[in-house]
Design a protein around this motif. Sequence first.
Motif, PDB file in Angstrom:
ATOM      1  N   HIS A  15       0.842  -1.192   0.000  1.00  0.00           N
ATOM      2  CA  HIS A  15       0.000   0.000   0.000  1.00  0.00           C
ATOM      3  C   HIS A  15       0.881   1.247   0.000  1.00  0.00           C
ATOM      4  O   HIS A  15       0.596   2.232  -0.701  1.00  0.00           O
ATOM      5  CB  HIS A  15      -0.909  -0.025   1.228  1.00  0.00           C
ATOM      6  CG  HIS A  15      -1.740   1.202   1.401  1.00  0.00           C
ATOM      7  ND1 HIS A  15      -1.249   2.344   1.999  1.00  0.00           N
ATOM      8  CD2 HIS A  15      -3.019   1.483   1.062  1.00  0.00           C
ATOM      9  CE1 HIS A  15      -2.193   3.278   2.028  1.00  0.00           C
ATOM     10  NE2 HIS A  15      -3.268   2.771   1.457  1.00  0.00           N
ATOM     11  N   CYS A  16       1.966   1.211   0.772  1.00  0.00           N
ATOM     12  CA  CYS A  16       2.896   2.351   0.832  1.00  0.00           C
ATOM     13  C   CYS A  16       3.497   2.646  -0.535  1.00  0.00           C
ATOM     14  O   CYS A  16       3.686   3.813  -0.912  1.00  0.00           O
ATOM     15  CB  CYS A  16       4.020   2.078   1.830  1.00  0.00           C
ATOM     16  SG  CYS A  16       3.474   1.866   3.534  1.00  0.00           S
ATOM     17  N   LEU A 165       7.231   0.682  15.923  1.00  0.00           N
ATOM     18  CA  LEU A 165       8.588   0.471  15.426  1.00  0.00           C
ATOM     19  C   LEU A 165       8.631  -0.762  14.525  1.00  0.00           C
ATOM     20  O   LEU A 165       9.203  -0.735  13.425  1.00  0.00           O
ATOM     21  CB  LEU A 165       9.558   0.306  16.595  1.00  0.00           C
ATOM     22  CG  LEU A 165      10.983  -0.140  16.241  1.00  0.00           C
ATOM     23  CD1 LEU A 165      11.680   0.896  15.365  1.00  0.00           C
ATOM     24  CD2 LEU A 165      11.796  -0.404  17.510  1.00  0.00           C
ATOM     25  N   LEU A 166       8.010  -1.839  14.984  1.00  0.00           N
ATOM     26  CA  LEU A 166       7.966  -3.066  14.196  1.00  0.00           C
ATOM     27  C   LEU A 166       7.141  -2.869  12.931  1.00  0.00           C
ATOM     28  O   LEU A 166       7.468  -3.417  11.870  1.00  0.00           O
ATOM     29  CB  LEU A 166       7.382  -4.205  15.040  1.00  0.00           C
ATOM     30  CG  LEU A 166       8.258  -4.670  16.201  1.00  0.00           C
ATOM     31  CD1 LEU A 166       7.517  -5.690  17.054  1.00  0.00           C
ATOM     32  CD2 LEU A 166       9.564  -5.258  15.683  1.00  0.00           C
ATOM     33  N   PHE A 167       6.078  -2.078  13.031  1.00  0.00           N
ATOM     34  CA  PHE A 167       5.288  -1.752  11.844  1.00  0.00           C
ATOM     35  C   PHE A 167       6.171  -1.047  10.806  1.00  0.00           C
ATOM     36  O   PHE A 167       6.172  -1.396   9.622  1.00  0.00           O
ATOM     37  CB  PHE A 167       4.108  -0.861  12.236  1.00  0.00           C
ATOM     38  CG  PHE A 167       3.437  -0.198  11.071  1.00  0.00           C
ATOM     39  CD1 PHE A 167       2.552  -0.902  10.261  1.00  0.00           C
ATOM     40  CD2 PHE A 167       3.681   1.141  10.778  1.00  0.00           C
ATOM     41  CE1 PHE A 167       1.942  -0.288   9.169  1.00  0.00           C
ATOM     42  CE2 PHE A 167       3.068   1.769   9.706  1.00  0.00           C
ATOM     43  CZ  PHE A 167       2.199   1.055   8.892  1.00  0.00           C
ATOM     44  N   GLY A 168       6.927  -0.046  11.260  1.00  0.00           N
ATOM     45  CA  GLY A 168       7.812   0.671  10.353  1.00  0.00           C
ATOM     46  C   GLY A 168       8.879  -0.221   9.756  1.00  0.00           C
ATOM     47  O   GLY A 168       9.192  -0.134   8.559  1.00  0.00           O
ATOM     48  N   LEU A 169       9.465  -1.105  10.578  1.00  0.00           N
ATOM     49  CA  LEU A 169      10.480  -2.030  10.081  1.00  0.00           C
ATOM     50  C   LEU A 169       9.883  -2.991   9.054  1.00  0.00           C
ATOM     51  O   LEU A 169      10.574  -3.432   8.132  1.00  0.00           O
ATOM     52  CB  LEU A 169      11.100  -2.812  11.241  1.00  0.00           C
ATOM     53  CG  LEU A 169      11.986  -2.000  12.191  1.00  0.00           C
ATOM     54  CD1 LEU A 169      12.444  -2.866  13.359  1.00  0.00           C
ATOM     55  CD2 LEU A 169      13.185  -1.423  11.452  1.00  0.00           C
ATOM     56  N   GLY A 170       8.600  -3.314   9.232  1.00  0.00           N
ATOM     57  CA  GLY A 170       7.936  -4.171   8.259  1.00  0.00           C
ATOM     58  C   GLY A 170       7.817  -3.512   6.891  1.00  0.00           C
ATOM     59  O   GLY A 170       7.871  -4.191   5.854  1.00  0.00           O
ATOM     60  N   THR A 171       7.677  -2.183   6.878  1.00  0.00           N
ATOM     61  CA  THR A 171       7.581  -1.476   5.597  1.00  0.00           C
ATOM     62  C   THR A 171       8.946  -1.217   4.971  1.00  0.00           C
ATOM     63  O   THR A 171       9.031  -0.844   3.799  1.00  0.00           O
ATOM     64  CB  THR A 171       6.871  -0.115   5.773  1.00  0.00           C
ATOM     65  OG1 THR A 171       7.690   0.770   6.553  1.00  0.00           O
ATOM     66  CG2 THR A 171       5.520  -0.281   6.461  1.00  0.00           C
ATOM     67  N   LEU A 172      10.006  -1.400   5.742  1.00  0.00           N
ATOM     68  CA  LEU A 172      11.349  -1.012   5.288  1.00  0.00           C
ATOM     69  C   LEU A 172      11.851  -1.786   4.076  1.00  0.00           C
ATOM     70  O   LEU A 172      12.355  -1.170   3.123  1.00  0.00           O
ATOM     71  CB  LEU A 172      12.340  -1.123   6.448  1.00  0.00           C
ATOM     72  CG  LEU A 172      13.790  -0.741   6.137  1.00  0.00           C
ATOM     73  CD1 LEU A 172      13.874   0.717   5.696  1.00  0.00           C
ATOM     74  CD2 LEU A 172      14.674  -0.985   7.353  1.00  0.00           C
ATOM     75  N   ARG A 194      -2.231  -4.370  -2.360  1.00  0.00           N
ATOM     76  CA  ARG A 194      -2.983  -3.241  -1.794  1.00  0.00           C
ATOM     77  C   ARG A 194      -4.422  -3.651  -1.523  1.00  0.00           C
ATOM     78  O   ARG A 194      -5.012  -3.262  -0.521  1.00  0.00           O
ATOM     79  CB  ARG A 194      -2.956  -2.056  -2.764  1.00  0.00           C
ATOM     80  CG  ARG A 194      -1.656  -1.298  -2.798  1.00  0.00           C
ATOM     81  CD  ARG A 194      -1.791  -0.059  -3.640  1.00  0.00           C
ATOM     82  NE  ARG A 194      -2.783   0.857  -3.091  1.00  0.00           N
ATOM     83  CZ  ARG A 194      -3.244   1.924  -3.728  1.00  0.00           C
ATOM     84  NH1 ARG A 194      -2.823   2.196  -4.950  1.00  0.00           N
ATOM     85  NH2 ARG A 194      -4.116   2.708  -3.146  1.00  0.00           N
ATOM     86  N   GLN A 195      -4.984  -4.449  -2.417  1.00  0.00           N
ATOM     87  CA  GLN A 195      -6.356  -4.908  -2.216  1.00  0.00           C
ATOM     88  C   GLN A 195      -6.466  -5.868  -1.042  1.00  0.00           C
ATOM     89  O   GLN A 195      -7.548  -6.017  -0.452  1.00  0.00           O
ATOM     90  CB  GLN A 195      -6.865  -5.581  -3.493  1.00  0.00           C
ATOM     91  CG  GLN A 195      -7.049  -4.626  -4.667  1.00  0.00           C
ATOM     92  CD  GLN A 195      -7.369  -5.337  -5.963  1.00  0.00           C
ATOM     93  OE1 GLN A 195      -7.161  -6.560  -6.095  1.00  0.00           O
ATOM     94  NE2 GLN A 195      -7.871  -4.609  -6.943  1.00  0.00           N
TER      95      GLN A 195
END
Length: 243
Positions: A15-16, A165-172, A194-195
């Motif tokens: 999604h990002c 923090l873990l959410f952000g690391l997941g997007t990294l 995304r869907q």
Amino acid sequence: MLWAGFIFGLLGSFHCVGMCGAIALALPGKSDAADTRWRYVRGRLLYNLGRITTYTLLGGAVGAVGQSLRLAGWQQDLSIASGLLILLLVAVPERHTGRLTAALYLDRPLAWLKQTVAHFFHRKELSALYVTGMLNGLLPCGLVYLALAGTLSAPGVGGAATYMLLFGLGTLPLMLGLSLTGRLVSLRWRTRMRQAVPYVATVLAVLFILRGLGLGVPYLSPQLVHAAPAAHAAQPSTIHYCH
């Protein structure tokens, strides 16, 4: 449930890519010269670390609210409320975010934020990329709102900050890879993932609700047990989760 933050970030990173991928691809810097290649990588890493820093701070702030509600004895209801809030955010289309911003009189602060992002975006210092990432983390994003809703039932301020923090690391991995390569995942797969985000968010919401219901299922929905009155005769009764 802290692990859920990383899983949600990892799957939600598609999604990002759709929402913020253009910014990641347009970050200043060139990678063609050998002496600037490491600087190029550091700049993009700093940008993403800036995003993660903001997510972590937002998680701590929301976690402070959740902690005060837990101290008031609402921990069970808070877990259920977190799940219901996530379901509500899933049901509301993201295109209505602008209307919410207007209703909360955030138009001017948001306009200032966008101007500030643009200012730092065009600066050449590596530190400016870190600040750009931090400011970008404050821009309206339905995925971040969903993640923050989950922090309400995280264990304490530190737990809420760790969740984000873990959410952000997941997007990294995906966001960093996109900014470095320019093309990491095909449009077809980005669209599919995304869907899938609303379905993943719904599963997390159900998990939060089940945990709050205290059905006696170990780890998934632990039963709530009241402390023995004899041991706390002079103190108000407390509620603890069984593990």
